[in-house]
Design an enzyme around this catalytic site. Structure first.
Site: not given
Length: 196
Positions: A73-74
């Site tokens: 995730c980012d």
């Protein structure tokens, strides 16, 4: 098979746990600052940067976890003129002054990787309009929230005092917290990882 979150983010872990998702959290070990600098130098925009970093984090863990599904995730932040901002660190006050009275976009990406191959991805955005903040408000906010938000993209937690910063928000609350959770839950049900 284990579902692995390649992140130690308290917000992401909290969302998954609250939604009843069985997972294990592992730090990705990616040097985000150097990767971001390299990608930005190549002209990558905020949207593609979030996607690339999410994939890289998942790939890094997937190599060590064959048979497991790893979620990378980012989240990135972009002003309307394309300027990208990051976790403010000690520059929290300056960043809040810059965001004051402006609209910005948060991009939240999640990429699922299995056996070193990306198998699913989702990227969503939210637009947030910050009210004009007085110097006094910013000083008080930094004193109260500073330690909790210096490592948050944008320098706020919408689920806390950060709600006071905004006049308008368009998009999912989960996306603002850093994960397109509803789309992820749909995919986990399709994969049979969660009951449908």
């Amino acid at each position: 098979m284990t579902l692995v979150l390649a992140s130690m983010s308290a917000a992401r872990r909290g969302m998954l746990a609250a939604a009843g998702v069985p997972f294990e959290a592992v730090a990705s070990g990616v040097d985000e600052n150097s990767v971001k600098a390299s990608l930005k130098a190549d002209g990558v925009d905020a949207r593609d940067l979030a996607d690339a970093l999410a994939e890289l984090k998942a790939l890094r863990i997937s190599r060590r976890r064959p048979g497991d599904i790893v979620l990378g995730c980012d989240q990135t932040l972009s002003l309307d003129d394309g300027t990208m901002l990051d976790k403010p660190g000690r520059l929290l006050s300056e960043q809040l002054h810059l965001l004051s009275g402006k609209t910005h976009t948060l991009y939240s990406a999640v990429v699922a990787v299995e056996n070193g191959t990306p198998i699913w991805r989702n990227l969503q955005k939210a637009k947030l309009t910050m009210r004009r903040l007085s110097d006094t408000f910013i000083a008080d906010y930094v004193e109260q929230e500073g330690e909790q938000v210096r490592d948050c993209v944008g320098g706020y937690r919408i689920e806390g005092l950060g709600a006071q910063l905004f006049t308008k928000i368009e998009g999912s609350h989960f996306v603002i917290l850093g994960l397109p959770l509803l789309s992820l839950l749909d995919w986990l049900r399709l994969r049979g990882i969660m009951a449908s």
